[in-house]
Design an enzyme around this catalytic site. Structure first.
Site, PDB file in Angstrom:
ATOM      1  CB  CYS A  73     -48.874 -69.804 -47.415  1.00 22.96           C
ATOM      2  SG  CYS A  73     -47.444 -69.860 -46.466  1.00 22.96           S
ATOM      3  CB  CYS A 183     -46.304 -77.075 -45.913  1.00 24.35           C
ATOM      4  SG  CYS A 183     -45.154 -76.146 -46.917  1.00 24.35           S
TER       5      CYS A 183
END
Ligand code: DGL
Length: 262
Positions: A73, A183
């Protein structure tokens, strides 16, 4: 120790895009994946909140015997990896937007970066951008709303496509020739993004680079499982399992998806 699993976590299902690259390069390894979907999106949270969620995920993976942790992440990495490395002895691999290759390869001198607010305002992101984009125009765009739609399984919805167009079209007006996906949820949008940007913009994500780095760190710590075996892959989510299972439907290896309260 070598047979212990690699732990991976994300704010939800996005980090599976990294997991897929990791098992491609390291097919013998066992893995445990945590999808903290209950707390998604991390990108709208404060640094303190992100760090405390990362501590929770890390401690769960350590309690399950993981030998290395991939923070799959960008938002968690850019806000919490320094803290994690300082406070735990287990090796961590992080993921950051691939600004460097985009900046080096750009011919128009303009690159786009689509990432969460949490990533874009982080110190680590600012530092990396400052280091690699001295003579480059960077157009940064907060992908607000995209993670939540992906988490809801609305990958192909009209709403998501309209949001993408509104985020990416202005970048095209600046003449970008590279679009960095900052992302881990966004690689699942590549088909839709390609339709918007056409053939002249290269889309860059960091999945393969993370897999290569994981291999290098396993080798460095003598933790790599080299002998072929039936690897075990366990996915935990703290919400219903259906969207996570759906995103894994192209996976050819055996895996298990379970709901766990964490
Ligand atoms: N997959 C996460 C990332 O790479 C999404 C963050 C979020 O939950 O907002 O940034």
């Amino acid at each position: 120790m070598k047979k212990q699993p690699i732990g991976i976590f994300d704010s939800g299902i996005g980090g599976t895009s990294i997991w897929k690259e990791v098992i491609k390069l390291l097919p013998n390894e066992n893995t445990i994946y945590l999808a903290d979907s209950k707390n998604a999106p991390y990108g709208e949270k404060s640094k303190e909140e992100i760090i405390s969620l990362c501590i929770k995920n890390t401690e769960l993976l350590i309690s399950k015997g993981c030998k290395l942790i991939i923070v799959a992440c960008n938002t968690a990495t850019t806000n919490a990896i320094d803290y994690l490395r300082k406070n735990y002895t287990i090796p961590f691999i992080g993921i950051e937007p691939a600004i460097k290759p985009a900046a080096l390869l750009s011919k128009t001198g303009a690159i786009g970066i689509l990432a969460t607010k949490g990533t874009l305002i982080s110190e680590l992101f600012e530092k990396t951008t400052a280091n690699y984009t001295k003579n480059i125009t960077t157009i940064e765009q907060d992908g607000e709303g995209l993670v939540q739609l992906i988490e809801n399984g609305e990958l192909n919805s009209y709403k998501l496509n309209e949001l993408l167009i509104s985020y990416i079209k202005p970048m095209l007006n600046y003449g970008i020739d590279h679009l960095v996906l900052g992302c881990t949820h966004y690689p699942y949008l590549i088909p839709q993004i390609k339709k918007i940007v056409g053939k002249n913009v290269v889309i860059i994500d960091s999945g393969e680079a993370v897999a290569r780095q994981t291999k290098a760190i396993l080798e460095k710590h003598h933790l790599m499982l080299v002998s072929p075996q039936k690897s075990k892959h366990l996915f935990y989510t703290n919400i219903e399992t259906n969207v996570l299972s759906e995103i894994l439907n192209d996976v050819l290896v055996k895996f298990t998806v379970e709901k766990l309260d964490f």
